[in-house]
Design a protein around this motif. Structure first.
Motif, mmCIF file in Angstrom:
data_model
loop_
_atom_site.group_PDB
_atom_site.id
_atom_site.type_symbol
_atom_site.label_atom_id
_atom_site.label_comp_id
_atom_site.label_asym_id
_atom_site.label_seq_id
_atom_site.Cartn_x
_atom_site.Cartn_y
_atom_site.Cartn_z
ATOM 1 N N THR A 1 0.836 -1.197 0.000
ATOM 2 C CA THR A 1 0.000 0.000 0.000
ATOM 3 C C THR A 1 0.869 1.244 0.000
ATOM 4 O O THR A 1 0.614 2.206 -0.732
ATOM 5 C CB THR A 1 -0.919 0.009 1.242
ATOM 6 O OG1 THR A 1 -1.709 -1.172 1.228
ATOM 7 C CG2 THR A 1 -1.822 1.229 1.235
ATOM 8 N N ARG A 2 1.943 1.207 0.796
ATOM 9 C CA ARG A 2 2.837 2.383 0.841
ATOM 10 C C ARG A 2 3.555 2.553 -0.485
ATOM 11 O O ARG A 2 3.733 3.657 -0.983
ATOM 12 C CB ARG A 2 3.866 2.231 1.967
ATOM 13 C CG ARG A 2 3.288 2.689 3.307
ATOM 14 C CD ARG A 2 4.342 3.028 4.334
ATOM 15 N NE ARG A 2 5.196 1.912 4.659
ATOM 16 C CZ ARG A 2 6.511 1.905 4.449
ATOM 17 N NH1 ARG A 2 7.108 2.949 3.943
ATOM 18 N NH2 ARG A 2 7.222 0.848 4.764
ATOM 19 N N LEU A 3 3.944 1.435 -1.097
ATOM 20 C CA LEU A 3 4.628 1.522 -2.393
ATOM 21 C C LEU A 3 3.703 2.092 -3.460
ATOM 22 O O LEU A 3 4.119 2.895 -4.295
ATOM 23 C CB LEU A 3 5.120 0.135 -2.827
ATOM 24 C CG LEU A 3 6.416 -0.350 -2.199
ATOM 25 C CD1 LEU A 3 6.675 -1.798 -2.584
ATOM 26 C CD2 LEU A 3 7.588 0.503 -2.647
ATOM 27 N N ALA A 4 2.439 1.671 -3.410
ATOM 28 C CA ALA A 4 1.489 2.103 -4.428
ATOM 29 C C ALA A 4 1.319 3.618 -4.432
ATOM 30 O O ALA A 4 0.905 4.190 -5.440
ATOM 31 C CB ALA A 4 0.133 1.429 -4.209
ATOM 32 N N ALA A 5 1.681 4.250 -3.310
ATOM 33 C CA ALA A 5 1.551 5.700 -3.220
ATOM 34 C C ALA A 5 2.719 6.425 -3.874
ATOM 35 O O ALA A 5 2.680 7.642 -4.069
ATOM 36 C CB ALA A 5 1.448 6.111 -1.751
ATOM 37 N N ILE A 6 3.771 5.691 -4.228
ATOM 38 C CA ILE A 6 4.922 6.314 -4.892
ATOM 39 C C ILE A 6 4.595 6.521 -6.364
ATOM 40 O O ILE A 6 4.175 5.566 -7.040
ATOM 41 C CB ILE A 6 6.182 5.423 -4.766
ATOM 42 C CG1 ILE A 6 6.560 5.239 -3.288
ATOM 43 C CG2 ILE A 6 7.355 6.031 -5.545
ATOM 44 C CD1 ILE A 6 7.708 4.265 -3.079
ATOM 45 N N PRO A 7 4.764 7.718 -6.890
ATOM 46 C CA PRO A 7 4.472 7.947 -8.317
ATOM 47 C C PRO A 7 5.298 7.035 -9.205
ATOM 48 O O PRO A 7 6.505 6.913 -9.013
ATOM 49 C CB PRO A 7 4.866 9.416 -8.521
ATOM 50 C CG PRO A 7 4.853 10.033 -7.174
ATOM 51 C CD PRO A 7 5.208 8.951 -6.207
ATOM 52 N N GLY A 8 4.642 6.396 -10.151
ATOM 53 C CA GLY A 8 5.361 5.516 -11.065
ATOM 54 C C GLY A 8 5.307 4.060 -10.648
ATOM 55 O O GLY A 8 5.755 3.178 -11.382
#
Lengths: 628, 218
Positions: free
Chosen positions: A200-207
């Protein structure tokens, strides 16, 4: 001089028994100059960079070199390399129960926090699965637990991530050097967080695209679209673009392989992106906008690489080197700077242009390699249709200049199966090559001509992404015409297997269901599919059939402009209207030259307001984009 | 112009390198050292570099020798130090000294002093090993088959095996000291010696090879 620390878990001690039995054992032992070996530390993220091909191929990949040193430049990250063992080594490892390990410390891959795969080519997909399996990591993302590493993937194939969606936890789309550090940070800050929360935290990173958070929908066998499963997820994921290449990270050293790599040299990236607009070219389309590095910076980087590695060649890398502003000056300065040390300078992607050849002639004072040109099509009509803007006159002038500067070997790349191609276009390849030979004969110099023929594969995010690929039978028939046209004595002809190109197409334009076929093909023994001796078309046909799919659905089918495309959720910044307009021009055999010459075509990237785009608009104006 | 010989160790970190790999590693290390190298002429200039009886993949050596030319004289200790600072792990510098420039730096007729580590078959012991070595040395001819350029040749290696001595034999492993003669490109390969020994003691296998020294043949 440092000793490699002996670790209890260094798996290399277990393979020495059978290394005498395998080909090129040094592929598997590490210890190279400039390899970065860090002590295991608690707060240190262990990041494995995995290239799904053999050592010699992986070590030639510039992207991998950049990411390796970018990650290792951080004190809280330890990045190590892992490549696919060749079949003989794999057999020994499986028999002896030795799992896949990293080169720097001989650590099992499954002990890493993150494993990042570089997806450079679709035919390496089965190698990804094989490497995961050899590492003891569940091949399917849904089978992984908190004890397993995070599996991410990037590279050019990630622009259509769907075929590999079942096997990858998160894709990193676009330029890698910044996003890879953000991923490492996210993993570092994980603490006792479970896999789900981390994603979930990764999904918030653009790209970053996390496929498990999206659901694919189909209707009557056709792909309908992808839908986020929860709120707050973007409908489209925009690729990452490093805005300022000048200040972007670039290594001051490279790991120097012991084993001879395919491209074994220092390399500097003079520019990223391309404005030529060839309609079949995936790389040119997805790496826009064009960004360049300054002469000063490039000289610094080249000098640093040469003194830290001892390499005898510096390659100036970009998609179209001759398009770099001030290429002549750059080359001249580099040649002069390195001449005394007998270090050569090379321009791998040269344009068929007499000036460029004269330039190349200058740089290859120190050492000479063969010259390569890519006319792609035999007739001007077809070249115009695919927007490969090179005329016969330009090609002959370039080859003439080559002969004058002492080259006796020329390689010509062509494609068959291009949209709007006729048999006359194919025969024109023979005429073109004959004219080239005639040119040499008139100059009374010898010339060896190597011709390489590849099959056209319609790629996502290009104007030709909707086009049908030829069937295997059709491609083989066309290949036969070219083979006959080129049965000339001084010509050496090589070609890519049309069957492999069809599989490549099915994987390149596949939706999520294709994952089942990849899994099945691997289960049937597919690996190293990009290697002629390992590729088995029958295996792939069976894999698709067993999965209830047809390869033709993704290859010989043409897509409609209104169809949902499996890669629509990946935003590379190109307007669909622009791609459609370019595709329609192909049917009229209408070329549309470089926007540096014609002015801005409104492809969509001008919205990012990059310096080159702004300059083009100022100097040449803007074409009105055709609204659909 | 000044010619130097470098003594180096091909250690565990370099065991699996072929001679070509070592050559390439040396060329790059020489370039990194920033010493004033002499290059070959022609289209593909490379540092001028020679090796004494190069060993191959799977072999280590503690007294390996390489030679190269420099454009201007540099203090030999400096040469050694500058190279030591840039050599890869696995190729440790042990010393450097200046030699005369004329002729080839290394003689063609050399003797490889090797330590061969062998796995001995079950039930065999030191006496059995001694016997096998004695019978080998007592033979007037030991013929092996060599394949080269697609054709096979039969060669008698016995005259080139100058010494075979059992150093140690315990726990299923034996180490044998062997002096093997090399001249030009005809050298006796440890694997061939062990293959022949296995005729006298079936089940004998070569585990590893280490070169202790290289000497001129008298």
């Amino acid at each position: 001089m440092r000793q490699i620390p002996a670790r209890e878990g260094d798996l290399r001690t277990y393979v020495t028994r059978f290394l005498p039995r395998v080909s090129k054992p040094a592929r598997y032992t590490g210890g190279e100059y400039n390899a970065v070996i860090k002590e295991a530390g608690e707060k240190r993220v262990r990041f494995a960079l995995a290239f799904p091909d053999i050592y010699e191929v992986g070590m030639s990949n510039l992207g991998l070199r950049i990411l390796y040193h970018a990650l290792n430049s951080r004190a809280d990250v330890a990045a190590e390399r892992v490549f696919a063992p060749w079949v003989d080594m794999e057999a020994e490892m499986r028999a002896a129960g030795v799992p896949l390990y990293s080169l720097e410390t001989g650590s099992p891959l499954r002990d890493f926090g993150v494993v990042g795969f570089s997806l450079a080519h679709e035919l390496t997909y089965t190698n990804v699965l094989n490497m995961l399996d050899l590492a003891g990591i569940p091949v399917r993302a849904s089978d992984r637990t908190d004890a397993d590493p995070l599996i991410i993937a990037g590279g050019h194939c990630a622009f259509n991530p769907e075929p590999m969606a079942e096997f990858i936890d998160a894709f990193a789309i676009g330029d890698g050097e910044e996003i890879v550090l953000e991923i490492a940070e996210a993993v570092r800050d994980r603490r006792r967080e479970g896999r789900d929360s981390l994603l979930t935290r990764l999904a918030a990173i653009p790209g970053i695209y996390v496929p498990s958070r999206y659901e694919a929908q189909y209707e009557c066998g056709r792909f309908l679209g992808l839908r986020p499963k929860t709120d707050g997820l973007p409908g489209r994921i925009a690729k990452r673009t490093v805005a300022d290449l000048e200040s972007a990270f670039f290594p001051d050293r490279f790991v120097v392989p012991f084993v001879e790599a395919v491209h074994d040299r220092a390399a500097v990236e003079i520019a990223r992106g391309c404005t030529r607009g060839c309609r079949f070219c995936h790389a040119g389309m997805v790496t826009r906008p064009v960004r360049q590095r300054s002469h000063r910076k490039l000289m610094e980087q080249a000098e640093s690489l040469v003194s830290s590695t001892g390499y005898d060649e510096v390659a100036l890398v970009s998609l179209s080197s001759a398009d770099y502003d001030g290429i002549e000056d750059l080359v001249r300065t580099m040649v002069e700077h390195f001449e005394e040390r007998r270090v050569g300078v090379s321009l791998p992607s040269l344009r068929a242009d007499a000036e460029c050849v004269a330039l190349a002639g200058q740089i290859e004072r120190v050492r000479k390699t063969g010259l390569t040109f890519a006319p792609e099509a035999g007739s001007q009509r077809l070249r115009d249709a695919v927007n490969k803007n090179v005329t016969e006159e330009e090609l002959f002038a370039a080859i003439s200049a080559a002969l004058d500067h002492g080259w006796h070997r020329v390689k010509l790349y062509f494609m068959i199966g291009l949209p709007t191609e006729t048999d006359d276009d194919l025969r024109a390849i023979g005429d073109l090559v004959r004219s080239v030979i005639g040119l040499a004969r008139r100059k009374k110099t010898s010339l060896n001509v190597n011709v390489s023929v590849a099959c056209f594969v319609p790629k996502p995010h290009t104007p030709f992404q909707w086009r049908a690929q030829g069937s295997v039978e059709e491609l083989e028939r066309k290949l036969g015409i070219v083979q006959e046209a080129l049965s000339i004595r001084s010509v050496k002809l090589g070609w890519h297997n049309p069957q492999a190109s069809v599989v490549e197409c099915a994987l390149a334009r596949g939706d999520r269901r294709v994952g089942a076929a990849i899994l099945r093909a691997w289960g049937l023994g597919a690996k190293f599919d990009g290697w002629e001796e390992r590729f088995d078309f029958g295996r792939w046909q069976q894999a698709f059939a067993d999965s209830g799919l047809e390869m033709a659905h993704y290859s010989t089918r043409s897509f409609g402009y209104d169809d949902s495309l499996p890669w629509d959720h990946i935003d590379v910044g190109l307007r669909k209207e622009f791609l459609i307009e370019q595709d329609r021009m192909a049917d009229e055999a209408r070329a549309d030259p470089d926007c540096k010459l014609t002015g801005c075509k409104g492809c969509g990237l001008e919205e990012q307001d990059g310096p080159l785009c702004a300059e083009i608009r100022e100097r040449r104006g803007s074409k009105v984009a055709v609204a659909s | 112009m000044a010619r130097f010989v470098l003594k180096y160790e091909k250690g565990e970190g370099a065991r699996w390198l072929s001679h070509l790999d070592v050559l390439r590693a040396f060329e790059r290390a020489l370039r990194r050292s920033d010493l004033p190298l002499v290059y070959t002429s022609g289209f593909n200039p490379r540092p001028k570099l020679w090796f004494a009886a190069p060993i191959g993949v799977g072999t280590t050596g503690e007294a390996e020798l390489a030679a190269f030319d420099l454009e201007a004289p540099v203090d030999a200790e400096d040469v050694g130090d500058r190279l030591a600072a840039v050599m890869p792990d696995g190729l440790a510098v042990r010393g450097a000294w200046r030699v005369q420039e004329r002729g080839a730096p290394f003689k063609a007729d050399l003797v490889n002093k090797m330590r061969l580590v062998l796995a001995i078959p079950e039930g065999a012991d030191a006496a059995g090993m001694e016997d096998a070595l004695k019978r080998f040395l007592a033979s007037s001819e030991i013929v092996v088959k060599r394949d080269r350029d697609g054709a096979s040749k039969m060669l008698n290696i016995r005259p080139r095996v100058l010494r075979l001595e059992l150093e140690r034999c315990a726990e299923g492993e034996a180490t044998v000291l062997a002096d093997l003669a090399v001249s030009g490109d005809f050298g006796v390969r440890p694997a061939e010696v062990v293959g022949a020994l296995a005729e006298f003691l079936p089940g004998l296998e070569l585990v590893s090879v280490h070169r202790i020294d290289i000497m001129e043949r008298r």
